[in-house]
Write a protein that holds these residues in place. Structure first.
Motif, PDB file in Angstrom:
ATOM      1  N   PHE A 168       0.838  -1.194   0.000  1.00 27.18           N
ATOM      2  CA  PHE A 168       0.000   0.000   0.000  1.00 27.18           C
ATOM      3  C   PHE A 168       0.877   1.249   0.000  1.00 27.18           C
ATOM      4  O   PHE A 168       0.670   2.186  -0.775  1.00 27.18           O
ATOM      5  CB  PHE A 168      -0.910  -0.025   1.235  1.00 27.18           C
ATOM      6  N   LEU A 171       2.648   1.749  -3.290  1.00 33.83           N
ATOM      7  CA  LEU A 171       1.773   2.307  -4.322  1.00 33.83           C
ATOM      8  C   LEU A 171       1.575   3.801  -4.137  1.00 33.83           C
ATOM      9  O   LEU A 171       1.668   4.572  -5.093  1.00 33.83           O
ATOM     10  CB  LEU A 171       0.419   1.598  -4.297  1.00 33.83           C
ATOM     11  N   THR A 172       1.307   4.239  -2.913  1.00 34.94           N
ATOM     12  CA  THR A 172       1.073   5.676  -2.722  1.00 34.94           C
ATOM     13  C   THR A 172       2.349   6.460  -3.009  1.00 34.94           C
ATOM     14  O   THR A 172       2.314   7.513  -3.644  1.00 34.94           O
ATOM     15  CB  THR A 172       0.599   5.984  -1.290  1.00 34.94           C
ATOM     16  N   ALA A 175       2.897   6.639  -6.654  1.00 40.70           N
ATOM     17  CA  ALA A 175       2.004   7.628  -7.251  1.00 40.70           C
ATOM     18  C   ALA A 175       2.560   9.026  -7.036  1.00 40.70           C
ATOM     19  O   ALA A 175       2.604   9.843  -7.956  1.00 40.70           O
ATOM     20  CB  ALA A 175       0.612   7.491  -6.634  1.00 40.70           C
ATOM     21  N   GLY A 176       3.015   9.287  -5.821  1.00 39.46           N
ATOM     22  CA  GLY A 176       3.579  10.598  -5.521  1.00 39.46           C
ATOM     23  C   GLY A 176       4.810  10.882  -6.356  1.00 39.46           C
ATOM     24  O   GLY A 176       4.947  11.957  -6.951  1.00 39.46           O
ATOM     25  N   PRO A 209       2.599  15.678   1.383  1.00 35.53           N
ATOM     26  CA  PRO A 209       1.174  15.344   1.527  1.00 35.53           C
ATOM     27  C   PRO A 209       0.901  13.856   1.375  1.00 35.53           C
ATOM     28  O   PRO A 209       0.119  13.279   2.136  1.00 35.53           O
ATOM     29  CB  PRO A 209       0.486  16.129   0.416  1.00 35.53           C
ATOM     30  N   VAL A 210       1.554  13.207   0.427  1.00 37.52           N
ATOM     31  CA  VAL A 210       1.359  11.768   0.237  1.00 37.52           C
ATOM     32  C   VAL A 210       1.811  11.012   1.472  1.00 37.52           C
ATOM     33  O   VAL A 210       1.116  10.139   1.999  1.00 37.52           O
ATOM     34  CB  VAL A 210       2.166  11.263  -0.979  1.00 37.52           C
ATOM     35  N   THR A 213      -0.592  11.531   4.448  1.00 35.06           N
ATOM     36  CA  THR A 213      -1.833  10.778   4.310  1.00 35.06           C
ATOM     37  C   THR A 213      -1.591   9.292   4.495  1.00 35.06           C
ATOM     38  O   THR A 213      -2.325   8.599   5.211  1.00 35.06           O
ATOM     39  CB  THR A 213      -2.442  11.013   2.917  1.00 35.06           C
ATOM     40  N   PHE A 216      -1.005   8.518   8.119  1.00 36.23           N
ATOM     41  CA  PHE A 216      -2.266   8.627   8.871  1.00 36.23           C
ATOM     42  C   PHE A 216      -3.132   7.393   8.678  1.00 36.23           C
ATOM     43  O   PHE A 216      -3.624   6.806   9.633  1.00 36.23           O
ATOM     44  CB  PHE A 216      -3.050   9.858   8.412  1.00 36.23           C
ATOM     45  N   ILE A 217      -3.308   7.019   7.431  1.00 35.87           N
ATOM     46  CA  ILE A 217      -4.181   5.873   7.170  1.00 35.87           C
ATOM     47  C   ILE A 217      -3.610   4.619   7.821  1.00 35.87           C
ATOM     48  O   ILE A 217      -4.328   3.831   8.434  1.00 35.87           O
ATOM     49  CB  ILE A 217      -4.381   5.679   5.654  1.00 35.87           C
ATOM     50  N   MET A 220      -4.200   4.809  11.670  1.00 33.30           N
ATOM     51  CA  MET A 220      -5.579   4.481  12.019  1.00 33.30           C
ATOM     52  C   MET A 220      -5.816   2.985  11.917  1.00 33.30           C
ATOM     53  O   MET A 220      -6.393   2.368  12.804  1.00 33.30           O
ATOM     54  CB  MET A 220      -6.546   5.160  11.042  1.00 33.30           C
ATOM     55  N   ASP A 221      -5.374   2.400  10.805  1.00 40.54           N
ATOM     56  CA  ASP A 221      -5.649   0.984  10.600  1.00 40.54           C
ATOM     57  C   ASP A 221      -4.848   0.101  11.548  1.00 40.54           C
ATOM     58  O   ASP A 221      -5.341  -0.923  12.021  1.00 40.54           O
ATOM     59  CB  ASP A 221      -5.383   0.593   9.134  1.00 40.54           C
ATOM     60  N   CYS A 276      -2.634  11.551  15.830  1.00 40.45           N
ATOM     61  CA  CYS A 276      -2.652  12.010  14.440  1.00 40.45           C
ATOM     62  C   CYS A 276      -2.459  13.533  14.373  1.00 40.45           C
ATOM     63  O   CYS A 276      -1.740  14.040  13.522  1.00 40.45           O
ATOM     64  CB  CYS A 276      -3.976  11.629  13.775  1.00 40.45           C
ATOM     65  N   VAL A 291       0.305  22.645   2.761  1.00 39.12           N
ATOM     66  CA  VAL A 291      -0.325  21.328   2.823  1.00 39.12           C
ATOM     67  C   VAL A 291      -1.820  21.419   2.552  1.00 39.12           C
ATOM     68  O   VAL A 291      -2.407  20.572   1.908  1.00 39.12           O
ATOM     69  CB  VAL A 291      -0.057  20.676   4.192  1.00 39.12           C
ATOM     70  N   GLU A 292      -2.411  22.487   3.095  1.00 36.19           N
ATOM     71  CA  GLU A 292      -3.872  22.518   2.979  1.00 36.19           C
ATOM     72  C   GLU A 292      -4.399  23.009   1.685  1.00 36.19           C
ATOM     73  O   GLU A 292      -4.128  23.514   0.841  1.00 36.19           O
ATOM     74  CB  GLU A 292      -4.446  23.369   4.084  1.00 36.19           C
TER      75      GLU A 292
END
Lengths: 292, 478, 284
Positions: A168, A171-172, A175-176, A209-210, A213, A216-217, A220-221, A276, A291-292
């Motif tokens: 995972f 892949l991210t 992509a970045g 940013p990538v 994120t 963070f994901i 959480m998981d 987080c 970032v935002e």
């Protein structure tokens, strides 16, 4: 020209679903967390308990241990995944024969259900039919029993998680990296920057940013993890993570302690949010605007 | 050729049994009684074990054919089964019309008044009472599902005792016997005392090592990630030393010796110490083994002797597709300390665990009448023998004398005879309405003792304190 | 000149070697699962051996011919696919709203949306169970044990992820394009259809794929909120663990079979996954 009302309209289905299936149960848990409620108590029913549950969890060794273990698990797993995932993604930006095949195979673990992942790893590591302890013993003389050594159980959970979730991150990151414009890197190289400097001053800010994120994901998981570790080691010493502990405490076939379980969930949710948030500040604090 | 003959005979017998079941009279009775409910669907939840599967695949189909009532089975895992049944009954949702009640959870269910009084319900609905169903035909195991007035709340569907299994091929091997006698000075035999058990365990572990075999001296159900380890200690090892009812004094509401409990007493410490001392002689998977994995280890031939749940004895002894030790399995009473068997015979204590389960009807069910018919159907005499042969479970006294079972009995070294004759020496779980809650509290201490983080005495004294705390929290304490 | 060629060749070989090694690490556990699925129960406990000795298909035939398995599989496919489509649609609308409209407190809303994924699932089983069986009851019908229930519920953990992922993508689409389309007379639907969806295509695709995967893999909610009709394949896996022995062979066989649909999706959609997972890194 853009009427906020249209905006709210577009947002409303999402809000409705999340309020009904996310927020309402949360409210329920929030209320129950302040009650003493065990189905099998001598006197059935809920009794208001004030902060009693929260007072109890501060002294609950099992809960505190579970928090420590969860943090260690998440830390080890996520750091390894990010480092490994970044390296692999970096390698995948270059061309080499068979690249797409390797990439596809690398993503396979991501597609396996956590409960099946737990089963696979249990089959790998349980002495008696697992090849891992057998060959470790035969070739290196190492004793490997996740039931006897909690550290080994924790390490195995981490390795399992890395195996499952690194794709995972790859892949991210990939992509970045593929979205990254070439010019700044070329420019930096012309200016005589070393590879490390290019990475630190050009690539990393762009990937922030990538990275954020993804982390963070994963946090959480990882904190919510139940099924795979449960299947692997049953949630004994070394793997009694908070998610699993909450499951034991609330499960009607075990403690059935719904009030206490709710209070633990609230604290866990709170800690996750704080974690987080702190991370968000730490990584993005200085360049918040971007970032935002 | 002989095998073929047996199969033909068995088939003919099965056909005959089926036909006798569907004789015209009874056919009419079931159809008449069920007429108002034909077309209804009743739903139950159970684990996917051989006895349950027989109910789901065979009995449910027969019942539907007779009555037109559909039976739907939800099969699920052991932990899930409790969660779902209790959630359903507690929230009074009525998803399930019948639930599997394991013997140890019945007191919790009765205390919460989850279940329909079946005796009463049948008496109130005489039209539904089937004459071929007789509550007194059950073995003494059914008593666990009765209240003080003797009314039944669950129709027993399986019952087993946890026995001592040993490998006959090893224990009766001449060379091995000679080697054992030379080393220990007395003949090798299935263990009858704990010292002998320990000698056997040590001997076979060393033997396995010297022969480079995957063989160890004993099983230990010592999972550090599952309640199974606590169960083996509290329900099998403890009682065999004379530690009863988990060392909890129900009247005093305490497990501590100072208050009349026994969980931190000398007997308990002795029992735990012995059990833990067996770990080095158990296969390396012991600390990850729950009940099914202990059975699998024994079936794979990895242990010379051990404590194995009775539901597994039959397949270990006979099922060649799953077991490598078929035909070589010896069955005995579990090892006990001196005086424990005598005391149990006097009705004072017990020597091990009599487990099993029943089907009961929750108050929340919306099809109680149809479900009552269904439970009488599976509780009647005529379906028992075949069910027993398929699932190795016996709940009726008469089933022991059935030729099908008599034939099975010789293959499993007299397990059924043992169940029939010595069954009363065993006992179900103590009558605690807080069964799972308190067990959950004890688990971590037993697990830490297995890991060696706590000595047996420390583990038990801390466990006793934690139990007392939980008891008072639940309102059963002092 | 030749040293340059040699260095390049050496580099390719090293890279290849590394990837072969990584591939082995990835595949060994899956291979072992396959090996287990090809063994009978009695063979499982022989000494570990990574080779397959004979073709033993009984585990597969047992699983495939089981009618319950076919029902579980159908349910899983229906639930994951519907959920993925729903999540894609809702997340697109939501991110478009958050990105293009000045909504009071939109930052807070965004953060709140995300926190929905943080909740530990175990504690929510009871309120969800009560909700599914009591709150959503019309006559005899309840949300419990229905595909619809799972489809809606899975939004709770998939939507936050999808919105987060798409937010960056939609933010990255220049607002001038919207304006240009609107000046040409397109309404909201037109803008979404002709501007946003084509440009956010890869992002949308990956959102759908990963939502599909997360829904396909979910166990705890499915196990507690379904009974017979709507059970999914992951709950079927847990059924093999019983008091009288875990049927590892069939469990492995079923795992292998459940791997197939996801694997096909990954292989087919590989390109989009990489193009879409940018989390707002596209800001050219």
């Amino acid at each position: 020209m853009r009427n906020p009302r249209t905006g709210w309209l577009l947002l409303s289905p999402t809000l409705i679903i999340l309020i009904v299936f996310g927020f309402m149960p949360f409210l329920y848990v929030l209320v129950v967390g302040f009650f003493d409620w065990n189905v099998f108590a001598a006197e059935a029913g809920m009794r208001f308990n004030g902060l009693g549950n929260f007072r109890r969890l501060v002294f609950d060794d099992l809960f505190l241990t579970s928090v420590g273990l969860t943090i260690r698990f998440a830390l080890f797993a996520i750091v390894s995944e990010v480092v490994l995932g970044f390296l692999l993604a970096q390698m995948l930006t270059r061309n080499f024969p068979g690249k797409s095949v390797f990439r596809i195979i690398h993503t396979f673990p991501l597609m396996i259900a956590p409960i099946a992942v737990g089963a696979i790893w249990r089959l790998l590591v349980i002495p008696g039919f697992g090849p891992v302890p057998f060959f470790l013993d035969r070739w290196f003389g190492l004793t490997y029993q996740i039931g006897t050594y909690p550290d080994q159980a924790l390490a195995t959970s981490v390795i399992m998680d890395v195996w499952h979730w690194t794709p995972f991150v790859t892949l991210t990151m990939l992509a970045g990296l593929s979205a990254m414009p070439r010019e700044p890197v070329e420019q930096a190289k012309v200016d005589g920057a070393s590879r490390l400097q290019v990475f630190w001053y050009v690539t990393l800010p762009f990937l922030r940013p990538v990275l954020l994120t993804t982390v963070f994901i994963r946090i959480m998981d990882a904190i919510r993890t139940v099924d795979e570790v449960w299947m692997l080691a049953g949630g004994g010493p070394g793997t009694r993570f908070t998610g699993i502990y909450i499951w034991r405490v609330t499960s009607p076939g075990a403690s059935a302690d719904w009030g206490y379980g709710s209070s633990i969930s609230l604290i866990t949710l709170y800690l996750t949010i704080v974690l987080c948030w702190l991370l968000f500040i730490a990584i993005s604090g200085r360049r918040k605007g971007e970032v935002e | 050729m002989k095998k073929l003959f047996t199969i033909v005979l068995a088939l003919a017998f099965a056909l005959l049994a089926n036909m006798s079941l569907v004789t015209a009279d009874m056919h009419d009775w079931w159809a008449d009684a069920a007429a108002p409910y034909a077309g209804a669907t009743i739903r139950g939840v159970s684990e996917s074990t051989p006895p349950s599967n027989y109910v789901a695949d065979v009995l449910a189909a027969q019942f539907t054919e007779l009555t037109g009532i559909n039976v739907e089975f939800e099969t699920t895992s052991w932990d899930q089964m409790y969660s779902k049944a209790i959630n359903d009954m507690e929230a009074n949702t009525g998803i399930y019309d019948f639930v599997y009640i394991e013997q140890d959870i019945i007191y919790s269910y009765l205390a919460q008044d989850y279940l329909v009084n079946l005796t009463q319900f049948a008496a109130d609905n005489p039209d539904l009472a089937y004459e071929g169903y007789d509550e007194s035909a059950f073995t003494s195991f059914a008593d666990y599902f009765k209240n003080a007035d003797g009314d039944l709340f669950g129709v027993p569907m399986e019952a087993f005792v946890k026995v001592y299994l040993y490998r006959k091929d090893l224990f009766e091997d001449a060379d091995i016997m000679a080697a054992f006698e030379e080393e220990y000075g007395y003949p090798l035999a299935p263990a009858e005392s704990f010292d002998q058990y320990a000698d056997n365990a040590a001997f076979f572990t060393a033997y396995g090592e010297s022969m480079d075999m995957d063989l160890w001296g004993t099983t230990v159900q010592g999972s550090t990630g599952h309640p199974a380890s606590t169960y083996e200690f509290l329900e099998s090892i403890g009682p065999s030393f004379g530690l009863y009812n988990w060392g909890i004094n129900l009247e005093a509401g305490s497990a501590q010796s100072a208050n009349g409990g026994a969980l931190d007493g000398d007997t308990a410490v002795e029992a735990l110490s012995f059990w833990l001392s067996m770990l080095p002689y158990a296969p390396p998977e012991a600390t990850s083994s729950t009940w099914d994995e202990v059975a699998s280890s024994f079936a794979a031939g990895r242990a010379a002797q051990g404590w194995v749940y009775g539901e597994n004895a039959a397949w270990i002894a006979t099922d060649e597709s799953r077991s490598a030790v078929t035909g070589n399995v010896g069955v005995r009473l579990p090892v006990t300390a001196e005086g424990v068997v005598d005391a149990a015979m006097m009705g004072d204590g017990y020597i091990g665990y009599y487990d099993g389960g029943a089907f009961g009807v929750p108050h929340s069910s919306r099809n109680k009448e149809a479900t009552l018919l269904w439970l009488q159907f599976i509780g009647q005499e005529s379906v028992q023998a075949e069910w027993a042969a398929a699932g190795a479970r016996i709940t009726h006294t008469a089933t022991f004398d059935d030729p099908l079972i008599a034939e099975q009995d010789t293959k499993v070294d007299g397990y059924y005879t043992l169940l029939e004759e010595q069954g009363p020496l065993f006992a179900g779980a103590p009558p605690f309405p807080f069964h799972a809650q308190v067990r959950e509290v004890i688990d971590p201490f037993i697990q830490r003792a297995i890991l060696g983080e706590l000595s047996p005495a420390e583990a038990l004294s801390q466990a006793a304190m934690a139990v007392d705390e939980e008891l008072s929290r639940l309102g059963y304490g002092m | 000149m030749s040293t340059g060629v040699q260095r390049r060749a050496l580099r390719t070989v090293t890279t290849l070697g590394f990837w072969v090694f990584m591939t082995l690490l990835t595949l060994i556990p899956i291979w072992w699962m396959f090996v287990v699925s090809m063994r009978s129960r009695v063979e499982l406990f022989s000494r570990p051996n990574l080779a397959i000795s004979r073709l033993f298909l009984e585990n597969y035939s047992n699983v495939l011919t089981d009618s319950a398995f076919q029902r579980y599989m159908t349910n899983s496919i229906v639930v994951s696919t519907s959920n993925a489509v729903l999540v894609m649609a809702l997340a697109l609308l939501a991110t478009y709203a958050l990105s293009r409209y000045k909504l009071t407190g939109s930052d807070n809303i965004f953060f709140w949306l995300i926190t929905n994924r943080m909740a530990p699932p175990a504690a929510f089983l009871l309120p969800l169970f009560i909700m599914f069986t009591r709150s959503f009851r019309i006559g005899d019908w309840t949300l419990f044990d229905t595909q619809l229930g799972l489809i809606l519920l899975y939004c709770v953990f998939n939507l936050p992820f999808a919105i987060w992922l798409l937010k960056g993508v939609v933010d990255g689409i220049p607002i001038e394009l919207d304006d240009a389309a609107m000046i040409d007379g397109a309404g909201l639907g037109g803008v979404l259809r002709h501007v946003v969806i084509p440009l956010a295509g890869p992002g949308l695709a990956v959102t759908g794929i990963l939502s599909w995967v997360f829904a396909w893999n979910e166990y705890l909610f499915a196990a507690n909120l379904t009974s017979v009709e709507a059970r999914t394949i992951t709950t079927g896996l847990a059924e093999f663990v019983t008091v009288t022995g875990t049927n590892w062979g069939e469990l492995a066989a079923m795992s292998m079979i459940t791997l197939i649909p996801s694997a096909i999706i990954v292989i087919v959609a590989q390109r989009y996954i990489v193009m879409g997972l940018t989390f707002g890194a596209v800001k050219e």
